[in-house]
Design a protein around this motif. Structure first.
Motif, PDB file in Angstrom:
ATOM      1  N   VAL A  83       0.878  -1.206  -0.184  1.00 50.00           N
ATOM      2  CA  VAL A  83      -0.181  -0.139   0.180  1.00 50.00           C
ATOM      3  C   VAL A  83       0.853   1.236   0.081  1.00 50.00           C
ATOM      4  O   VAL A  83       0.523   2.170  -0.576  1.00 50.00           O
TER       5      VAL A  83
ATOM      6  N   LEU B 287      -4.634   1.167   5.699  1.00 47.37           N
ATOM      7  CA  LEU B 287      -4.707   0.930   4.552  1.00 47.37           C
ATOM      8  C   LEU B 287      -4.104  -0.541   4.230  1.00 47.37           C
ATOM      9  O   LEU B 287      -4.476  -1.364   3.426  1.00 47.37           O
TER      10      LEU B 287
ATOM     11  N   GLU C  63      -6.953  -2.746   5.372  1.00 42.88           N
ATOM     12  CA  GLU C  63      -7.908  -2.713   4.224  1.00 42.88           C
ATOM     13  C   GLU C  63      -7.669  -3.635   2.939  1.00 42.88           C
ATOM     14  O   GLU C  63      -8.527  -4.259   2.460  1.00 42.88           O
ATOM     15  N   PHE C  64      -6.496  -3.286   2.822  1.00 39.07           N
ATOM     16  CA  PHE C  64      -5.769  -4.099   1.492  1.00 39.07           C
ATOM     17  C   PHE C  64      -6.051  -5.843   1.683  1.00 39.07           C
ATOM     18  O   PHE C  64      -6.647  -6.397   0.889  1.00 39.07           O
TER      19      PHE C  64
ATOM     20  N   MET D 200      -8.549  -1.282  -4.014  1.00 40.83           N
ATOM     21  CA  MET D 200      -7.606  -0.153  -3.508  1.00 40.83           C
ATOM     22  C   MET D 200      -7.230   0.811  -4.285  1.00 40.83           C
ATOM     23  O   MET D 200      -7.184   1.927  -3.932  1.00 40.83           O
TER      24      MET D 200
END
Length: 857
Positions: A566, A601, A604-605, A615
């Motif tokens: 990310v 992030l 989340e990824f 993403m």
């Protein structure tokens, strides 16, 4: 004598007032006190940069037997006395004016600033707390921070960004205009400019979801995978040749096409990684999965005469370790090839334990020559195209036809030779016949069994074909035809049938630590693959090979894999990573500007199923991404590098994208997907330095027709001499995950003089002249094809003035005009006046070189 003190009686209300005042004073003091130091942010960088080299984990280089990277060791040595700065020898050393006592020592060329010394004083006074390096602990999703402007965020990313902006006393920039946004999205997601029609449609679209619709359309474009492949090819050190003096060509472009396809289909990143690291080890591995494993065959191959094959094999192994660790772990492990890492907790045992996963490939270290052009090293996968298959079948049919034509002659020669064996009653050539054949020949046929007679006949023919026939038939015309047909087949297969270098574990070897990295000096016990000890252990049941390594990278508690990826996504869309050192998240890395956002992030990824498209959509639909890049003087002074993201990012686009933009704006571009590399315009004799021997012709084979205008992704990449018009590009010899950005006259010399840009400019001028008859319309048309937006009155005034000057020049020099409008292979409309065409072409070339044209605004 005694002494008494009279204490006045205080009324209850006064007591209450005093208590309240004391509480207010204490609260005020707490409010005014600075927050506690953060070890990773404030202290570790000082110690890592100035102390760990001599007082870190590398025992071989450690001075005074002092470790400062481990709290217990530093306290035991008296270097740190928590809470007592005056008793800490570390502070005594850093504050000393005696050069024999001062640390870092004067000859180290390192100096602590007064601010850094005060931070160390304060840290020890606060108790000298240590913390694990932030990147080595698993990310946990943080709650989004509160913000004042609740109307600004479009998604959670914006809340983290806005909180930092507001804390710095800044305000976000307004949203960019739609013409800028569509060009920005096109550059970032597909690497091609929008057409004026696409810009107009987007600008006029009243749908409140018009932006999101545009994003989804670009994410679904087949050109998305081509754009996203560019940084991955840099990381994979992809090239179309081996490097070194021979620099033989390879077939690795087949893997390149696999990458584009995987990105277009949004293959989850865990699967994308596992197939590239260990696709060949998956159960019932498909051909595509074997192709994917070519990731770790994209390295240099040295076939020079003085190269020692085994040494080169180890160089390949070192390259695979370094590429894998940089690409997925964001660590610089190469130091541990020779010694324990100076800064990160990586030992030599860790390094060679990881290397063992790659030390099973049946390779020699040297490439094999398949033609004067092709040099590749097994293991290989043969991947003929339909055209290859048809051509091979035709060549084999020619051989069969010659063989059929020759068969009666050869049969007659065999019969004559066989009869001649017994010309004098004994086998004349018995001394050369194999095995029991002489004895069988001396035995009357009537005394042999049927099987023995058959065996005798078979053995005689086999001996004749392998030992005798060649001598007897070499002067026959049929033999010359056969040799020519066989040579044509071998040469075609060696030069034209793709042989992709892939991975295999068919030749496991013992792995040991190499003393100082010397392949001739293995020491210690045999090692078997294990991940570095400071990272999560390999779970029970995971295979101890590349497949186990690949699956280990995606454990839920792995601290690095998601963060590393990310961070690179952020770098791609915002110019700089949340951690600027995208190649290194170790102890020497930059502390993240937005630590909480990075961890959010990363989680989340993972929780979005490792989907890059999801993403990317999240990032480019954020208010942070959609900001205008215009900046005020105050904002520039407050945040010159835009690390707080209070404005849109602005940076020059990669050279490969700029070339594609020029081709697309002119209408020359060929958007065919995939296939063999092509050879667009390059300077004369660009490969001449390689032509040391006559073993191979290194004349640059310039393409023709549509191949001249393919996307830059498909340009042949020679490792020793990379394309001259791809400035600031990776050299593709080692893994690169952070491109360099320089600003030299060479860039402008390329975009003003390279045939690709000049031809694009004169073709764009021709299109403009055919589009409309008025000068303003022609200039506006060309401007919009390149920049996207409609030119202002000032823009048109400047361009018109330039056009007038150029027209005067070319009317006075018709030869120069004809030369300019003849650059490139594409046909020119000869009905156009050369002077007018050249003048407008010069203006178009200037437009292609505008800062606005070269920059992702």
């Amino acid at each position: 004598m005694g002494c008494s003190i009279s204490i006045p009686r205080v009324r209850p209300m006064a007591v209450t007032a005093i208590a309240s005042l004391a509480w207010l004073l204490a609260t005020s003091a707490q409010a005014d006190a600075p927050p506690p130091l953060d070890f990773n942010r404030d202290i570790r960088p000082i110690l890592s940069e100035n102390c760990f080299y001599c007082h870190g984990q590398d025992a071989n280089k450690r001075q005074a037997d002092l470790r400062l990277d481990v709290r217990e060791a530093a306290i035991a040595a008296g270097a740190i006395v928590p809470g007592t700065p005056g008793s800490s020898s570390l502070l005594e050393r850093v504050h000393s004016t005696d050069p024999d006592v001062l640390m870092p020592p004067p000859d180290s060329n390192r100096r602590l600033s007064d601010t850094q010394k005060k931070l160390l004083d304060r840290w020890i006074a606060e108790g000298a707390p240590y913390e694990p390096h932030w990147a080595f602990t698993p990310p946990v999703r943080p709650a989004a921070p509160p913000v004042n402007r609740a109307d600004w965020p479009r998604n959670e990313i914006d809340r983290f960004v806005l909180a930092k902006i507001e804390a710095a006393g800044l305000t976000p920039a307004p949203e960019a205009d739609r013409a800028t946004l569509i060009r920005r999205l096109h550059a970032d997601l597909v690497g091609l400019p929008p057409t004026p029609e696409e810009v107009d449609a987007f600008v006029a679209d009243p749908d409140p979801q018009a932006y999101e619709t545009l994003v989804d359309r670009l994410l679904a474009s087949p050109h998305y995978g081509e754009r996203m492949a560019l940084p991955w090819l840099d990381a994979a050190r992809y090239a179309d040749s081996n490097g070194f003096q021979q620099d033989g060509d390879t077939w690795q472009w087949i893997w390149r096409d696999w990458v584009v396809k995987a990105l277009n289909t949004d293959m989850p990143f865990d699967q994308f990684s596992i197939e590239q690291l260990a696709g060949d080890l998956l159960p019932d591995a498909t051909q595509d999965q074997k192709i994917a494993s070519a990731f770790n065959r994209n390295h240099l191959l040295n076939g020079e005469g003085g190269a020692i094959a085994e040494e080169q094999r180890f160089n390949n192994l070192f390259d695979r370790v370094d590429t894998t660790s940089t690409t997925w772990l964001g660590l610089t492990m190469a130091c541990a090839q020779c010694h324990d890492h100076k800064y990160d907790p990586i030992t030599r045992t860790d390094y060679y334990g990881l290397l063992d996963a790659f030390n099973r490939l049946p390779e020699t270290g040297a490439p094999t020559k398949y033609s004067t052009r092709i040099r590749v090293a097994p293991p290989l996968v043969e991947l003929p195209s339909a055209e290859n298959t048809a051509r091979v079948a035709a060549l084999e049919a020619e051989i069969e036809a010659v063989e059929a034509e020759s068969k009666p002659v050869i049969d007659a020669l065999f019969a004559a030779w066989k009869q001649g064996l017994f010309a004098d009653g004994t086998p004349a050539d018995a001394k050369d016949l194999p095995g029991k054949l002489p004895q069988l020949l001396r035995t009357p046929a009537a005394d042999l069994t049927d099987d023995q007679n058959k065996e005798t006949a078979r053995s005689l023919r086999q001996f004749f074909d392998s030992k005798v026939k060649r001598t007897l038939i070499k002067t026959l015309p049929q033999e010359a035809k056969y040799e020519a047909a066989r040579k044509a087949l071998d040469e075609y297969k060696g030069d034209q049938v793709p042989l992709l270098m892939v991975m295999s574990d068919d030749a496991p070897r013992d792995t040991r630590i190499l003393d100082r990295g010397d392949y001739l000096s293995p020491i210690g016990e045999k090692l078997e693959f294990l991940p570095p000890a400071f990272l999560p252990p390999l779970p029970e049941g995971f295979p101890r090979n590349r497949l186990g390594l690949a699956r280990w990278l995606f454990l839920p508690n792995h601290p690095l894999t998601a963060r590393v990826q990310v961070n690179r996504m952020w770098q791609q869309f915002f110019g700089t990573g949340l951690v600027k050192t995208t190649e290194d998240m170790g102890v020497q890395s930059e502390y993240p500007t937005h630590m909480q956002l990075l961890d959010w992030l990363a989680v989340e990824f993972r929780e979005r199923g490792w989907s890059r498209k999801r993403m990317h959509r999240l990032l480019v639909t954020s208010a942070t991404y959609r900001q205008s890049s215009r900046v005020t003087a105050d904002a520039l002074a407050a945040d010159p590098e835009n690390r707080l993201h209070a404005r849109g990012s602005r940076f020059r686009m990669p050279a490969m994208v700029l070339r594609d933009l020029a081709l697309a704006a002119s209408g020359l571009i060929d958007l065919t997907l995939g296939g063999r590399p092509v050879y667009p315009y390059q300077p004369d004799q660009i490969w001449e330095s390689l032509a040391v021997t006559k073993e191979r012709d290194f004349t640059y084979p310039t393409s023709h027709g549509a191949d001249l205008y393919r996307r830059s992704l498909y340009t042949f990449w020679r490792r020793t001499v990379s394309p001259a018009n791809m400035f600031d590009a990776s050299n593709r010899q080692t893994c690169t995950v952070r491109a360099s950005l320089t600003n030299t006259p060479l860039h402008a010399l390329t975009t003003l003089n390279d045939p690709t840009w000049v031809e694009a400019a004169r073709v764009l001028a021709e299109r403009s002249m055919k589009h409309t008859s008025g000068l303003d319309g022609r200039l506006a048309y060309a401007f919009r094809r390149v920049v996207g937006r409609t030119p202002t009155a000032y823009d048109l005034e400047s361009l018109t003035r330039m056009h007038g000057r150029q027209l005067a020049v070319y009317r006075g020099d018709r030869t120069a005009a004809s030369q300019l409008v003849s650059v490139g292979e594409s046909a020119r409309d000869e009905s156009l006046d050369p002077a007018e065409h050249a003048a407008l072409a010069s203006v178009c070339l200037a437009i292609l070189n505008l800062d606005e044209a070269l920059t992702r605004e």
